[in-house]
Each structure stands twice: as structure tokens, then as C-alpha cells.
Design a protein around this motif. Sequence first.
Motif, PDB file in Angstrom:
ATOM      1  N   ASP A  14      62.837 -13.205  56.566  1.00  0.00           N
ATOM      2  CA  ASP A  14      64.274 -13.266  56.330  1.00  0.00           C
ATOM      3  C   ASP A  14      64.918 -12.296  57.314  1.00  0.00           C
ATOM      4  O   ASP A  14      64.526 -11.122  57.390  1.00  0.00           O
ATOM      5  CB  ASP A  14      64.589 -12.849  54.890  1.00  0.00           C
ATOM      6  CG  ASP A  14      66.057 -13.062  54.523  1.00  0.00           C
ATOM      7  OD1 ASP A  14      66.897 -13.137  55.441  1.00  0.00           O
ATOM      8  OD2 ASP A  14      66.353 -13.153  53.314  1.00  0.00           O
ATOM      9  N   PHE A  15      65.892 -12.776  58.091  1.00  0.00           N
ATOM     10  CA  PHE A  15      66.516 -11.939  59.107  1.00  0.00           C
ATOM     11  C   PHE A  15      67.803 -11.284  58.624  1.00  0.00           C
ATOM     12  O   PHE A  15      68.606 -10.814  59.429  1.00  0.00           O
ATOM     13  CB  PHE A  15      66.760 -12.763  60.374  1.00  0.00           C
ATOM     14  CG  PHE A  15      65.488 -13.166  61.066  1.00  0.00           C
ATOM     15  CD1 PHE A  15      64.746 -12.231  61.768  1.00  0.00           C
ATOM     16  CD2 PHE A  15      65.027 -14.461  60.992  1.00  0.00           C
ATOM     17  CE1 PHE A  15      63.569 -12.583  62.394  1.00  0.00           C
ATOM     18  CE2 PHE A  15      63.844 -14.834  61.617  1.00  0.00           C
ATOM     19  CZ  PHE A  15      63.111 -13.889  62.317  1.00  0.00           C
ATOM     20  N   LYS A  16      67.990 -11.203  57.317  1.00  0.00           N
ATOM     21  CA  LYS A  16      69.121 -10.483  56.759  1.00  0.00           C
ATOM     22  C   LYS A  16      68.801  -8.988  56.679  1.00  0.00           C
ATOM     23  O   LYS A  16      67.643  -8.580  56.718  1.00  0.00           O
ATOM     24  CB  LYS A  16      69.450 -11.007  55.358  1.00  0.00           C
ATOM     25  CG  LYS A  16      69.930 -12.456  55.344  1.00  0.00           C
ATOM     26  CD  LYS A  16      70.192 -12.919  53.925  1.00  0.00           C
ATOM     27  CE  LYS A  16      70.633 -14.377  53.881  1.00  0.00           C
ATOM     28  NZ  LYS A  16      70.836 -14.849  52.485  1.00  0.00           N
ATOM     29  N   LYS A  17      69.834  -8.188  56.528  1.00  0.00           N
ATOM     30  CA  LYS A  17      69.669  -6.735  56.413  1.00  0.00           C
ATOM     31  C   LYS A  17      68.919  -6.404  55.124  1.00  0.00           C
ATOM     32  O   LYS A  17      69.353  -6.782  54.033  1.00  0.00           O
ATOM     33  CB  LYS A  17      71.040  -6.061  56.399  1.00  0.00           C
ATOM     34  CG  LYS A  17      71.011  -4.542  56.288  1.00  0.00           C
ATOM     35  CD  LYS A  17      72.435  -4.016  56.215  1.00  0.00           C
ATOM     36  CE  LYS A  17      72.475  -2.494  56.038  1.00  0.00           C
ATOM     37  NZ  LYS A  17      72.041  -1.808  57.269  1.00  0.00           N
ATOM     38  N   PRO A  18      67.793  -5.686  55.191  1.00  0.00           N
ATOM     39  CA  PRO A  18      67.066  -5.324  53.973  1.00  0.00           C
ATOM     40  C   PRO A  18      67.860  -4.324  53.139  1.00  0.00           C
ATOM     41  O   PRO A  18      68.704  -3.590  53.656  1.00  0.00           O
ATOM     42  CB  PRO A  18      65.774  -4.674  54.501  1.00  0.00           C
ATOM     43  CG  PRO A  18      65.682  -5.098  55.925  1.00  0.00           C
ATOM     44  CD  PRO A  18      67.091  -5.257  56.402  1.00  0.00           C
ATOM     45  N   ASP A  19      67.584  -4.299  51.866  1.00  0.00           N
ATOM     46  CA  ASP A  19      68.224  -3.337  50.976  1.00  0.00           C
ATOM     47  C   ASP A  19      67.831  -1.922  51.377  1.00  0.00           C
ATOM     48  O   ASP A  19      66.682  -1.656  51.755  1.00  0.00           O
ATOM     49  CB  ASP A  19      67.803  -3.603  49.532  1.00  0.00           C
ATOM     50  CG  ASP A  19      68.652  -2.811  48.546  1.00  0.00           C
ATOM     51  OD1 ASP A  19      68.358  -1.608  48.346  1.00  0.00           O
ATOM     52  OD2 ASP A  19      69.580  -3.387  47.974  1.00  0.00           O
ATOM     53  N   ALA A  20      68.785  -0.994  51.292  1.00  0.00           N
ATOM     54  CA  ALA A  20      68.529   0.398  51.693  1.00  0.00           C
ATOM     55  C   ALA A  20      67.404   1.022  50.896  1.00  0.00           C
ATOM     56  O   ALA A  20      66.704   1.924  51.384  1.00  0.00           O
ATOM     57  CB  ALA A  20      69.805   1.213  51.538  1.00  0.00           C
ATOM     58  N   SER A  21      67.187   0.567  49.667  1.00  0.00           N
ATOM     59  CA  SER A  21      66.123   1.129  48.829  1.00  0.00           C
ATOM     60  C   SER A  21      64.735   0.882  49.403  1.00  0.00           C
ATOM     61  O   SER A  21      63.777   1.579  49.046  1.00  0.00           O
ATOM     62  CB  SER A  21      66.209   0.544  47.413  1.00  0.00           C
ATOM     63  OG  SER A  21      66.015  -0.858  47.441  1.00  0.00           O
ATOM     64  N   SER A  22      64.620  -0.084  50.317  1.00  0.00           N
ATOM     65  CA  SER A  22      63.319  -0.379  50.928  1.00  0.00           C
ATOM     66  C   SER A  22      62.801   0.810  51.720  1.00  0.00           C
ATOM     67  O   SER A  22      61.585   0.948  51.913  1.00  0.00           O
ATOM     68  CB  SER A  22      63.431  -1.592  51.854  1.00  0.00           C
ATOM     69  OG  SER A  22      63.850  -2.738  51.157  1.00  0.00           O
ATOM     70  N   PHE A  23      63.702   1.677  52.172  1.00  0.00           N
ATOM     71  CA  PHE A  23      63.306   2.771  53.047  1.00  0.00           C
ATOM     72  C   PHE A  23      63.428   4.132  52.361  1.00  0.00           C
ATOM     73  O   PHE A  23      63.345   5.172  53.016  1.00  0.00           O
ATOM     74  CB  PHE A  23      64.155   2.739  54.317  1.00  0.00           C
ATOM     75  CG  PHE A  23      64.236   1.356  54.919  1.00  0.00           C
ATOM     76  CD1 PHE A  23      63.144   0.807  55.559  1.00  0.00           C
ATOM     77  CD2 PHE A  23      65.393   0.597  54.793  1.00  0.00           C
ATOM     78  CE1 PHE A  23      63.201  -0.476  56.100  1.00  0.00           C
ATOM     79  CE2 PHE A  23      65.461  -0.674  55.330  1.00  0.00           C
ATOM     80  CZ  PHE A  23      64.359  -1.219  55.981  1.00  0.00           C
ATOM     81  N   ALA A  24      63.622   4.122  51.050  1.00  0.00           N
ATOM     82  CA  ALA A  24      63.686   5.369  50.278  1.00  0.00           C
ATOM     83  C   ALA A  24      62.315   5.661  49.678  1.00  0.00           C
ATOM     84  O   ALA A  24      61.595   4.754  49.273  1.00  0.00           O
ATOM     85  CB  ALA A  24      64.730   5.251  49.175  1.00  0.00           C
ATOM     86  N   PHE A  25      61.948   6.935  49.650  1.00  0.00           N
ATOM     87  CA  PHE A  25      60.658   7.304  49.059  1.00  0.00           C
ATOM     88  C   PHE A  25      60.718   8.700  48.472  1.00  0.00           C
ATOM     89  O   PHE A  25      61.270   9.628  49.074  1.00  0.00           O
ATOM     90  CB  PHE A  25      59.545   7.244  50.098  1.00  0.00           C
ATOM     91  CG  PHE A  25      58.207   7.636  49.549  1.00  0.00           C
ATOM     92  CD1 PHE A  25      57.456   6.729  48.806  1.00  0.00           C
ATOM     93  CD2 PHE A  25      57.697   8.910  49.747  1.00  0.00           C
ATOM     94  CE1 PHE A  25      56.221   7.077  48.291  1.00  0.00           C
ATOM     95  CE2 PHE A  25      56.461   9.280  49.226  1.00  0.00           C
ATOM     96  CZ  PHE A  25      55.722   8.361  48.495  1.00  0.00           C
ATOM     97  N   THR A  26      60.158   8.851  47.280  1.00  0.00           N
ATOM     98  CA  THR A  26      59.980  10.143  46.624  1.00  0.00           C
ATOM     99  C   THR A  26      58.529  10.222  46.174  1.00  0.00           C
ATOM    100  O   THR A  26      58.030   9.298  45.533  1.00  0.00           O
ATOM    101  CB  THR A  26      60.896  10.284  45.396  1.00  0.00           C
ATOM    102  OG1 THR A  26      62.255  10.163  45.811  1.00  0.00           O
ATOM    103  CG2 THR A  26      60.678  11.632  44.727  1.00  0.00           C
ATOM    104  N   PRO A  27      57.816  11.292  46.519  1.00  0.00           N
ATOM    105  CA  PRO A  27      56.406  11.398  46.130  1.00  0.00           C
ATOM    106  C   PRO A  27      56.230  11.277  44.617  1.00  0.00           C
ATOM    107  O   PRO A  27      56.962  11.907  43.854  1.00  0.00           O
ATOM    108  CB  PRO A  27      56.007  12.790  46.618  1.00  0.00           C
ATOM    109  CG  PRO A  27      56.950  13.077  47.741  1.00  0.00           C
ATOM    110  CD  PRO A  27      58.248  12.439  47.332  1.00  0.00           C
ATOM    111  N   PRO A  28      55.284  10.461  44.161  1.00  0.00           N
ATOM    112  CA  PRO A  28      55.037  10.333  42.723  1.00  0.00           C
ATOM    113  C   PRO A  28      54.558  11.649  42.126  1.00  0.00           C
ATOM    114  O   PRO A  28      53.994  12.506  42.822  1.00  0.00           O
ATOM    115  CB  PRO A  28      53.935   9.270  42.651  1.00  0.00           C
ATOM    116  CG  PRO A  28      54.007   8.549  43.955  1.00  0.00           C
ATOM    117  CD  PRO A  28      54.434   9.571  44.948  1.00  0.00           C
ATOM    118  N   LYS A  29      54.781  11.799  40.844  1.00  0.00           N
ATOM    119  CA  LYS A  29      54.343  13.003  40.158  1.00  0.00           C
ATOM    120  C   LYS A  29      52.830  13.145  40.262  1.00  0.00           C
ATOM    121  O   LYS A  29      52.086  12.195  40.042  1.00  0.00           O
ATOM    122  CB  LYS A  29      54.762  12.950  38.690  1.00  0.00           C
ATOM    123  CG  LYS A  29      54.442  14.210  37.921  1.00  0.00           C
ATOM    124  CD  LYS A  29      54.956  14.118  36.485  1.00  0.00           C
ATOM    125  CE  LYS A  29      54.645  15.383  35.698  1.00  0.00           C
ATOM    126  NZ  LYS A  29      55.162  15.291  34.300  1.00  0.00           N
TER     127      LYS A  29
END
Length: 408
Positions: free
Chosen positions: A273-288
Motif C-alpha cells: 500500500d503506497f499510502k502514508k503509514p500511521d505514525a504509530s508504526s514508528f513509535a516504540f517503548t521498551p517493554p517492561k
Amino acid sequence: MAPNDSAETNGTVADGTRGSVANRRKAVRYIVPVAVAGVAAATIGLVPALASSGDPDLPEITAQELIEKIAASDTQQLSGTVKISTDLGIPSMGGLAGSLVPDGGGDRDGASADPQTKLTELASGTHTLRVAADGPDKQRVSILDQASEYSLIHNGDQVWAYDSKSNSVYHAEGEAGRDKEKAAPDGVPTTPKALAEQALKAADGTTSVTVGGTAQVAGRDAYRLVIKPEQSGSTIGSITVAVDAENGVPLKFTLQPSSGGKAAVDAGFTSVDFKKPDASSFAFTPPKGAKVTEADEAKEHGKAEAEAEKAKGDLGAFEGMNVIGEGWNSIAEIKTPGGAALPTKESGEVPAEAQQFLDALGDKVTGKFGSGTVFKTRLVNALMTDDGRVYVGAVTKDALVNAANKAG
């Protein structure tokens, strides 16, 4: 009828125009056999896998026009699912990564999530990935397994890698993050377009470049660009790149060895899909509870290990590289420091399991140069002589022996 431009190049590309992609390669990167798997894996790290059905009827296009279409493509946003099948003709890496590649494959110092070592898993078998990109500063690739997932996220000057199996995290930021943004060793292409452009650098007087019809990849109409060495002695039979007919994005990359059989690398989108991906795709927080290794920490650890190996007189450094031949038949000649013999299991310098892996790849050979061992894959072969020289390239065993004989 699918278009079929059969014009060949002899120093030109298809229609006689000498383009930038036809420039002779000024440098060739080589590796010894113990690293072949890792580099091959990194090379295809973000290239998506095949989903082909039917041959669409598209307007005719020349090879030169198709190459220009790839170069002009400015698509920077996409997401999709990827399948990669790799058959380099080498034994399964299994748990050998830690023996063959520095810091490889293990949980040593919590660095198992380091992308420099994790991507070696793509060197054999079939793998499914999810990919997303939003310009040069945001990319994500996730390698899916039955019970685990490995994700690599680049967001601005931050790079995160997470291995759910070991619950370990790798983090780089600032300059280190920018250096890691392609998530692969220096000089290794990690996108479909970069991989296609790398292959097209060989389109000089030793290469035929044609349009080989059309295809449909992940529901997208595409042209097939076919690149073939015209020199004998190369292990590469052909490279086929399926190029999106609308936007010029390479959708599929297939490398066929000259020895025949199944493709050595068959990689392409199964959905895109050549649409803009959701910004959440590039967010990361280390798991507990995850163990986080910072890039500087891992770098210092690797530097200390390298110095220790060098102090022991191992393969710490080679004495530079001399390139023999040209085009697809280029061979790198590398000398070990002081002409020292290569480490072996008998000398206690190579783990038994690593030696077993190398022995499975090797053939003993002799010639005017003396004696040595040729380590084989379906793409890259290397002759390691007993007096400490290495000859390596995407060429046959006979080509390596001939090069060593001529070098004396």
C-alpha cells in the motif's frame, strides 16, 4: 502480447544511451565465506517477496526508459507484507552465528537484538516480514516467526530493535542512530530500489539489459527488467527486477544462479500500500523487564573483542585488497597479516562447530599457487590458500584457481 525489448548493451543501456547506471563499478565489496551468510541476509533485508499472477498487457517500454523510471521514482511512503526465500546452497546457520560472526546470534551482554547480527537469519529458508516507510527518516521492518517477532524501527535520530524471544532491546540515538538508519552493514542496500540500483551498476560492457515482459506482483502491474552477465565464469545467471508500471518502485527481486535450479534469492511484496503509514508504526517503548543495550555499549564491547582477537594473532586485519579482473568476474585478492596461515580447529582458534560448518562448504584444491580450500555457496565463492591469501568473488571455483595461479 507482453512487451519484450530484446536489445542488449555493450557499454550502453538498451537504446545506446550511456547512462549513470552503465558506469563501471569503481569498487567491489568482498567478504570471506564465514560472513557470506550475514552479508547476503543484510542485502535482502528489506526486499519484499513474490506474489505473481498473470501477465498484464502494458504499453511497450525500452530498457533505458525502465531504468530511468526506477531512477525517477520518488515514492517514499509504503507499507506491506513481505516474503523472502533464500537458497544460497549453504548449511543451515542454526546456532552458529555466534561462532562465525562477532557478537552474533547470542544474548551476550544483551546484544541479541543488534540488527548487525540479527539479519543473518535471513540467509536461508523462507521468512515473512512486515515493512513500513515514511520518507528517509522513518522505517520499520518486523521479522515474523511462529512464536516470536523481531522489529527494527528507525524514527528520526532514534533506532530501536526489539527481539521478543529474548526480551532484549537495542537502542541507538544521535549520530549512532543516523549511522544505523539503514539497519545494515556499510555499503549494503536495504530497500528494493537500492538493491535494484546496486545491480544496475554492473550494466556496463559486460552486461545485457533487456525488458523481459510483464508481471503482476501483489496486485500491481509491473515490467520485468532482466540483467544478465555476458562474461563466462560468473556464478550469477540473471537478475530480474519487477518494476511497478505506475510509480517505478521495484516490487520484486530475483537472482538466478548460473548453475540453474531454484532462485538463490526470490524476494517480493505479497501485499503493498503506497499510502502514508500511521505514525504509530514508528513509535516504540521498551517493554517492561526488557534488557536494553545502548549502541555505544555494544560498540565498545565489540571493539574490545576485536582488539583481543587481533592480539591473539587471529584474522584481526587483512593487508588490503587487490581487485583482479573486471565486471562480473572481478575477484578480490586479500592477504592475511604477514602471510600468516588461516586459523583452524587444530590450532584451537576456530570452534569445532564453526569448523564443521566451513568444512561442509569447502573443496581442497592445488595449483601453481600451492594448496588451499575453496569455500562454496551458490553465489559467492572464496579460495583460501594455505599461505594466507584469500581470493573471493561471484565466480566459479576454476576462476578462483586461475586467478591465484596468475597472481603467483
